[in-house]
Design a protein around this motif. Structure first.
Motif, short mmCIF file in Angstrom:
data_model
loop_
_atom_site.label_atom_id
_atom_site.label_comp_id
_atom_site.label_asym_id
_atom_site.label_seq_id
_atom_site.Cartn_x
_atom_site.Cartn_y
_atom_site.Cartn_z
N UNK A 1 0.84 -1.19 0.00
CA UNK A 1 0.00 0.00 0.00
C UNK A 1 0.87 1.25 0.00
N UNK A 2 1.97 1.19 0.76
CA UNK A 2 2.92 2.31 0.82
C UNK A 2 3.58 2.55 -0.53
N UNK A 3 3.91 1.47 -1.22
CA UNK A 3 4.55 1.57 -2.53
C UNK A 3 3.61 2.26 -3.52
N UNK A 4 2.33 1.81 -3.46
CA UNK A 4 1.31 2.40 -4.32
C UNK A 4 1.16 3.89 -4.09
N UNK B 1 4.31 10.26 -6.96
CA UNK B 1 5.33 10.49 -7.99
C UNK B 1 4.66 10.87 -9.31
N UNK B 2 3.60 10.15 -9.66
CA UNK B 2 2.91 10.44 -10.94
C UNK B 2 2.15 11.76 -10.87
#
Ligand code: ATP
Ligand code: ATP
Ligand code: MG
Ligand code: MG
Length: 263
Positions: free
Chosen positions: A2-5, A11-12
Motif C-alpha cells: 500500500x505504501x509503494x502504491x 510520484x505520478x
C-alpha cells in the motif's frame, strides 16, 4: 505494498503540477464555437444574425451562471461568451484547466440539450463544440476595458456583416461583396445601408441584441414575498435572478446602475 502504491501515485501526480491563476484578479473565461461558420451554414442560420441561435447561446449562459455561483457577469456575441469570475473565487483552486474545461463542457452540453427548445422544427445534425481560455484582469478598470473591447468588436462585425449580407441578398456574389466593402469607413457603410434599405437609420432600428450583444448577470432586486413562517406577513427579501439584457456596457452608466456586480 500500500505504501509503494501511495509513493507511486504521488510520484505520478507530481507531473501534473499546475499553479492557480493569480490571486485577487478577475478571471475571464472566454469560450468560442469551433468552426461555427460551417456549423451555422449546416444548420441554416439566418444571415447575418439568427435570432434563435443567439437566444440559445444566451439560454446556455444563464444555465452557466446558475451552475457556477462565482460568475458575476457574462457577455456574449455571435458564437462567443465571456464569463467573469469574482476576484476572490476559489473555484477549483483557481486552476485554469479545471475551470475552463468545466465551463466549456457545461456550456456545450447545454447547447445540445436546449437545441430543440430554440429550433423545434430543425434537428441538430452534429455536435456543437467550443474552445475556451482563461485570462486574468487585475483591476475592474481593465476588466471593463476588456468587456468594452468585446462590445466594440460586436458592433464592428455586425455593421460589416449587415452590409455584406445586404449586398449578397441584392444579387452580388460573396467575393464581389467582400471586395466592395474592403476599406470602407463607418460613414460609408451607414450610407450604403441607407441606400440599399431605403431607410435612413436602418442600422439603429435593428434589434439591440444584434448591435449590442447580450449581457447576462445576477440582478439583486428587493421583492415582496409572503413569508410562511411569519403567518402571511409580507417581508422584504433580497431575491437574486439571472437576467439577460442588451445594453451599452462601454459607457459608465450601466456599471453605475449596477455597482454590486464589480464591487
Ligand atoms: P473558429 O473555430 O476559429 O472560431 P469560426 O468558424 O467559429 O472559427 P468565428 O470567427 O468564431 O469563426 O465566427 C463565428 C461564425 O459563426 C460567424 O462568422 C458566423 O458566420 C457564424 N455565426 C455564429 N452565430 C451566428 C448567428 N447567431 N447567426 C448567424 N451566423 C452566426
Ligand atoms: P469531482 O467533481 O471532484 O470529479 P466526482 O463526484 O466526479 O467529483 P470522481 O473522483 O471523479 O468524483 O469519481 C467519479 C465517481 O462517479 C465515482 O466515484 C463513481 O461514484 C461515479 N461513477 C463514474 N462512472 C461510473 C460508472 N460507470 N458506474 C457507476 N458509478 C460511476
Ligand atoms: Mg468560432
Ligand atoms: Mg467567434
Amino acid at each position: 505494498s500500500e505504501d509503494v502504491n501511495k509513493t507511486k501515485t504521488e510520484y505520478l501526480k507530481s507531473f501534473q503540477y499546475e499553479s492557480g491563476l493569480l490571486l485577487s484578479t478577475w478571471i475571464v473565461i472566454r469560450i468560442d464555437g469551433c468552426h461555427f461558420h460551417r456549423f451555422s451554414e449546416a444548420h441554416k442560420f439566418e444571415k447575418p444574425n439568427d435570432e434563435a441561435a443567439l437566444n440559445l447561446m444566451n439560454s446556455c449562459a444563464v444555465g452557466v451562471l446558475e451552475e457556477f455561483n462565482d460568475i458575476v457577469f457574462s457577455y456574449g456575441v455571435s458564437d462567443e461568451y465571456s464569463f467573469v469570475l469574482k476576484k476572490e473565487s476559489q473555484l477549483y483552486g483557481r486552476r485554469a484547466s479545471d475551470i475552463v474545461s468545466a465551463v466549456v463542457s457545461y456550456f456545450s452540453s447545454m447547447y445540445t440539450m436546449k437545441w430543440k427548445d430554440f429550433f423545434p422544427h430543425r434537428e441538430i445534425i452534429y455536435p456543437a463544440y467550443f474552445d475556451g481560455r482563461a485570462v486574468c484582469y487585475p483591476s475592474s478598470h481593465i476588466l471593463r476595458d476588456y468587456l468594452a473591447w468585446r462590445q466594440v468588436d460586436c458592433h464592428i462585425n455586425n455593421q460589416y456583416n449587415t452590409c455584406f449580407w445586404m449586398l449578397v441578398k441584392s444579387g452580388k456574389t460573396k467575393s464581389a461583396a467582400q471586395t466592395y466593402l474592403k476599406g470602407t469607413q463607418v460613414q460609408e457603410k451607414n450610407e450604403l445601408l441607407a441606400q440599399l434599405s431605403g431607410t435612413t437609420d436602418y442600422y439603429n432600428k435593428l434589434p439591440p441584441m444584434f448591435c449590442l450583444g447580450s449581457s447576462v448577470y445576477r440582478s439583486k432586486k428587493e421583492k415582496n414575498t409572503v413569508d410562511e413562517k411569519e403567518e402571511g406577513g409580507i417581508v422584504d427579501k433580497l431575491c437574486e435572478k439571472v437576467v439577460i439584457e442588451y445594453c451599452n456596457i462601454i459607457e459608465p452608466s450601466f456599471w453605475e446602475a449596477h455597482p454590486e456586480i464589480l464591487d
